[in-house]
Motif scaffolding. Structure first.
Motif, PDB file in Angstrom:
ATOM      1  N   LEU A  12      -5.024 -11.263  -6.322  1.00  0.00           N
ATOM      2  CA  LEU A  12      -4.077 -10.909  -5.337  1.00  0.00           C
ATOM      3  C   LEU A  12      -3.900 -11.478  -4.086  1.00  0.00           C
ATOM      4  O   LEU A  12      -2.617 -11.266  -3.657  1.00  0.00           O
ATOM      5  N   HIS A  15      -0.780 -12.519  -5.009  1.00  0.00           N
ATOM      6  CA  HIS A  15       0.149 -11.976  -5.302  1.00  0.00           C
ATOM      7  C   HIS A  15       1.088 -11.445  -4.089  1.00  0.00           C
ATOM      8  O   HIS A  15       2.150 -11.148  -3.842  1.00  0.00           O
ATOM      9  N   TYR A  16       0.443 -10.910  -2.907  1.00  0.00           N
ATOM     10  CA  TYR A  16       0.357 -10.014  -2.023  1.00  0.00           C
ATOM     11  C   TYR A  16       0.254 -11.248  -0.604  1.00  0.00           C
ATOM     12  O   TYR A  16       1.122 -10.476   0.305  1.00  0.00           O
ATOM     13  N   ARG A 191      -4.230  -2.640  -0.889  1.00  0.00           N
ATOM     14  CA  ARG A 191      -2.875  -2.774  -1.516  1.00  0.00           C
ATOM     15  C   ARG A 191      -2.753  -2.390  -2.738  1.00  0.00           C
ATOM     16  O   ARG A 191      -1.535  -1.945  -2.915  1.00  0.00           O
ATOM     17  N   VAL A 192      -3.693  -2.691  -3.948  1.00  0.00           N
ATOM     18  CA  VAL A 192      -3.489  -3.157  -4.795  1.00  0.00           C
ATOM     19  C   VAL A 192      -3.731  -0.955  -5.459  1.00  0.00           C
ATOM     20  O   VAL A 192      -3.218  -0.996  -6.588  1.00  0.00           O
ATOM     21  N   HIS A 196      -0.827   0.393  -6.892  1.00  0.00           N
ATOM     22  CA  HIS A 196      -1.069   0.523  -8.722  1.00  0.00           C
ATOM     23  C   HIS A 196      -2.150   1.698  -8.971  1.00  0.00           C
ATOM     24  O   HIS A 196      -2.080   2.178  -9.919  1.00  0.00           O
ATOM     25  N   CYS A 197      -3.078   1.153  -8.509  1.00  0.00           N
ATOM     26  CA  CYS A 197      -4.717   1.771  -9.135  1.00  0.00           C
ATOM     27  C   CYS A 197      -4.902   3.019  -8.152  1.00  0.00           C
ATOM     28  O   CYS A 197      -5.967   3.706  -7.553  1.00  0.00           O
ATOM     29  N   CYS A 206       0.810  -4.206 -11.909  1.00  0.00           N
ATOM     30  CA  CYS A 206       0.211  -4.406 -11.211  1.00  0.00           C
ATOM     31  C   CYS A 206      -0.568  -6.356 -12.128  1.00  0.00           C
ATOM     32  O   CYS A 206      -0.390  -6.548 -12.835  1.00  0.00           O
TER      33      CYS A 206
END
Length: 221
Positions: A12, A15-16, A191-192, A196-197, A206
């Motif tokens: 994560l 990615h972010y 954030r995720v 996305h979730c 995701c």
């Protein structure tokens, strides 16, 4: 689980990037935000905090002494404003009466005893208490929210019926006790989760999509 929670964190973060969470200019502002963010968006919280700043009320004693009806109108943008005004004053009453308004002294208490005190206040549940401890007090506790629960359960990393403390224990048992790590990890899960979730998931892009169980996921929880 087939991947460690620390590996999930690394993925994560790659990615972010760093999230610089929780927004707030002081421990008191963070505490206020933790109460106001209950059941509303952060944009609404920001409006309410701006109002409090304009009124010069970001002070434990002033928040404690302001008539609850007046305080409710000031924080109206946060929604459920009458209820949140009472909850905010419950918290400030504790800060003033027990710790003489001294947040530094308050956060010098042990995590367990302070958490117990916070949970005894009307309107302060586990998530709000842990957010105050972690983000305002810089104390090592892991915050669990809807996104955290949803990510773990959808990926099959914890039982579907797991409660707040079981989910929290999952993180605490697998991660080093590190305030900065707990802070960043929770922010990344938000954030995720937000991107996305959701109740209706958006899994295609995701960063955790390939970790879903072969049977897929259920929507709506």
């Amino acid at each position: 689980m087939s991947i460690s929670l620390l590996d999930v964190y690394d993925r994560l973060l790659a990615h972010y990037g760093h999230q610089s969470w929780w927004p707030g200019d002081s421990p008191l502002e963070i505490m206020v935000g933790a109460v106001l963010t209950q059941n509303t968006s952060w944009k609404n919280v920001e409006k309410a905090i701006v109002n409090l700043k304009e009124e010069g009320l970001l002070d434990p004693f002033k928040l404690h002494e302001t008539p609850v009806e007046e305080l409710a109108e000031i924080i109206r943008p946060a929604g459920y404003y009458r209820l949140k005004a009472k909850r905010l004053q419950n918290l400030m009453r504790y800060v003033v009466d027990v710790h003489s308004g001294d947040l530094e002294a308050m956060f010098a208490c042990s995590v367990d005893s302070l958490r117990e005190d916070l949970l005894a206040l009307n309107g302060i549940g586990p998530e709000t208490a842990d957010a105050i401890l972690l983000y305002a007090g810089n104390l090592p506790t892991f915050v669990v929210d809807t996104y955290t629960s949803r990510v773990l359960k959808r990926h099959g990393w914890i039982e579907q019926e797991a409660d707040y403390h079981q989910i929290q224990d999952q993180f605490v048992s697998q991660l080093p006790e590190d305030v900065a790590l707990f802070n960043e990890y929770h922010a990344l899960l938000v954030r995720v989760g937000n991107g996305h979730c959701r109740k209706t998931p958006k899994c295609e892009t995701c960063p955790l999509c390939d970790l879903l169980p072969p049977s897929g996921i259920e929507e709506g929880f």
